[in-house]
Design an enzyme around this catalytic site. Structure first.
Site, PDB file in Angstrom:
ATOM      1  N   SER A 142       0.858  -1.173   0.000  1.00  0.00           N
ATOM      2  CA  SER A 142       0.000   0.000   0.000  1.00  0.00           C
ATOM      3  C   SER A 142       0.899   1.228   0.000  1.00  0.00           C
ATOM      4  CB  SER A 142      -0.889   0.009   1.249  1.00  0.00           C
ATOM      5  OG  SER A 142      -1.410   1.295   1.503  1.00  0.00           O
ATOM      6  N   THR A 143       0.364   2.340  -0.501  1.00  0.00           N
ATOM      7  CA  THR A 143       1.108   3.604  -0.385  1.00  0.00           C
ATOM      8  C   THR A 143       1.534   3.836   1.054  1.00  0.00           C
ATOM      9  OG1 THR A 143       0.052   4.648  -2.287  1.00  0.00           O
ATOM     10  CG2 THR A 143       0.909   6.108  -0.593  1.00  0.00           C
ATOM     11  N   THR A 189      27.825  38.272  31.661  1.00  0.00           N
ATOM     12  CA  THR A 189      26.489  37.789  32.014  1.00  0.00           C
ATOM     13  C   THR A 189      25.569  38.993  32.020  1.00  0.00           C
ATOM     14  OG1 THR A 189      26.848  38.050  34.391  1.00  0.00           O
ATOM     15  CG2 THR A 189      27.446  35.922  33.427  1.00  0.00           C
ATOM     16  N   SER A 317      29.388  44.747   2.162  1.00  0.00           N
ATOM     17  CA  SER A 317      28.405  45.792   1.886  1.00  0.00           C
ATOM     18  C   SER A 317      28.606  46.340   0.486  1.00  0.00           C
ATOM     19  CB  SER A 317      28.545  46.932   2.911  1.00  0.00           C
ATOM     20  OG  SER A 317      27.723  48.024   2.565  1.00  0.00           O
ATOM     21  N   SER A 318      27.496  46.663  -0.156  1.00  0.00           N
ATOM     22  CA  SER A 318      27.574  47.321  -1.465  1.00  0.00           C
ATOM     23  C   SER A 318      27.670  48.838  -1.313  1.00  0.00           C
ATOM     24  CB  SER A 318      26.338  46.964  -2.304  1.00  0.00           C
ATOM     25  OG  SER A 318      25.159  47.414  -1.650  1.00  0.00           O
ATOM     26  N   LYS A 323      34.017  47.224   4.317  1.00  0.00           N
ATOM     27  CA  LYS A 323      33.270  46.610   5.418  1.00  0.00           C
ATOM     28  C   LYS A 323      33.141  45.108   5.162  1.00  0.00           C
ATOM     29  CE  LYS A 323      29.082  47.477   8.152  1.00  0.00           C
ATOM     30  NZ  LYS A 323      28.229  46.284   7.968  1.00  0.00           N
TER      31      LYS A 323
END
Length: 412
Positions: A142-143, A189, A317-318, A323
């Site tokens: 069966s499936t 912390t 970065s464009s 960067k």
């Protein structure tokens, strides 16, 4: 010139098919009625391989049980071997997220195997003689039990790549723990300076976390060795002979080389997918843990902390010249977003299964396979392009001396 289409007829009428299609009318109807995601069975080669293993084992068991003659057994087995070798992937057009309890996946593989078997002895595609997709390729099945067993087997196979990727990250973590064992930094912390610590200790914590998640995920996946093959639709085994049911797992174990076993309760296996959901939950836990790790690395490498340097793999970065951004950890974070989102859908598949059969199991299995694949690829990229090349900023450590002295001083 393009070849003219061919036609097949089923109980609902005539269906037009591409001339080169190895699938048939039932698959074509599934494409028309249930396709939407753009994720095809062809995109999951490990699932095709697992399905071919299940179908080959079933053919052998059916021959031993007297259901198939030797000729049909061998024709089906040879077609399955072609699929296992990676041939004909383009023929697996079924939508992995189609409804109907994964029926599209099972009929797609049945029809392709039948047509390959028949064409190998000179019979035309669509003739279904001497091998019929339902009467022979799907005999005693069966499936429900085929797709459940195949996806579990596929996950067991697919896990090996993720297990290896986690092993690489684990080893790299301990290497960095040793490399940075003499680098003093500030522990924080509540996002405030707290006390002196060693940079190596932070990387040893990463190693401990990865080791734990790897172990627990592996244990959850190990449970998927238990299959319901032979249980047919709901676990009763209706439609399969006793001799087939008693031998099918042994034959699958032999053809796959995997130590699979028969589920203790086949009715349970047909309707409850909590073992699969447990794998997804562990993938989500891994994703969440990796997000925390990547966020920490981004902070430690940030302009404010500057305690480590991540490899510069591309301009970040464009707009801002020079960067360099932590693009690789950010890629892993986004991968883990997808894994965590998939887990919610797997949980929904678990919750919405009704009565004797969970018809949403196929979607859950596809999501787990997708998550495993994404994580394996992304972790390999992360180790190669980022983690292995992390260096300590020892100059920044030397600038901490005054702060570290203050933090080491006893409280008066």
């Amino acid at each position: 010139m393009t070849s003219p289409p061919r036609f097949e007829e089923d109980s609902l009428g005539k269906v037009e098919l591409p001339a080169n299609a190895l699938y048939g009318a039932r698959t074509a109807r599934c494409l028309s009625n249930m396709s939407f995601s753009g994720k095809r069975l062809a995109d999951f080669p490990v699932m095709i391989e697992a399905l071919a293993l299940v179908k080959k084992a079933a053919a052998i068991a059916n021959h031993r049980s007297g259901v198939l003659d030797l000729t049909r057994r061998d024709l089906i087995a040879e077609a399955c071997d072609q699929l296992r070798s990676g041939l004909h992937r383009e023929q697996f057009v079924a939508d992995m997220f189609a409804g109907g309890g994964s029926i599209a996946i099972n009929v797609n593989v049945n029809e392709v195997i039948a047509n390959l078997a028949n064409m190998s002895v000179g019979h035309p595609c669509g003739s279904y003689d001497p091998v019929h997709p339902k009467l022979h390729v799907n005999a005693s099945q069966s499936t429900a039990d085929v797709c459940h067993s195949a996806q579990n087997l596929a996950i067991l196979m697919h896990w090996e790549a993720l297990d290896a990727a986690l092993g690489r990250l684990l080893a790299a973590s301990w290497e960095k723990a040793v490399e940075f064992r003499d680098v003093s930094v500030i522990a924080r912390t509540c996002m405030q300076d707290a006390m002196a610590t060693l940079l190596g200790d932070s990387f040893s914590a990463i190693g401990a976390m990865i080791g734990r998640r790897k172990h627990e995920l592996g244990a959850a996946i190990f449970c998927l060795r238990s299959l319901n093959l032979g249980g047919t639709v709901i676990g009763s085994g209706e439609g399969a002979s006793e001799s087939y049911r008693l031998s099918i797992i042994e034959h699958l174990r032999h053809v796959s080389g995997r130590d699979v076993s028969l589920a203790e309760n086949l009715f349970d296996a047909a309707q409850n997918i909590d073992s699969l959901a447990a794998v997804s939950a562990n993938l989500s836990l891994l994703g969440g843990s990796l997000i925390k790790m990547c966020k920490d690395l981004r902070l430690m490498a940030s302009a404010g902390f500057g305690e480590i340097t991540l490899p510069a793999v591309q301009e970040g970065s464009s707009f801002f010249k020079g960067k360099v951004n932590p693009v690789v950890p950010e890629t892993l974070i986004q991968c883990c977003f997808l894994v965590e989102g998939a887990d919610r859908s797997v949980k929904a598949s678990l919750e919405h299964g009704e009565l004797n059969l969970n018809v949403f199991e196929g979607a859950a299995g596809a999501l787990v396979l997708d998550s495993i694949g994404m994580l394996a690829r992304c972790l390999d990229l992360f180790v190669d392009r980022c983690f292995s090349g992390i260096t300590a900023n020892r100059h920044r450590s030397s600038l901490y001396e005054e702060t570290l002295a203050r933090l080491r001083a006893p409280v008066s």
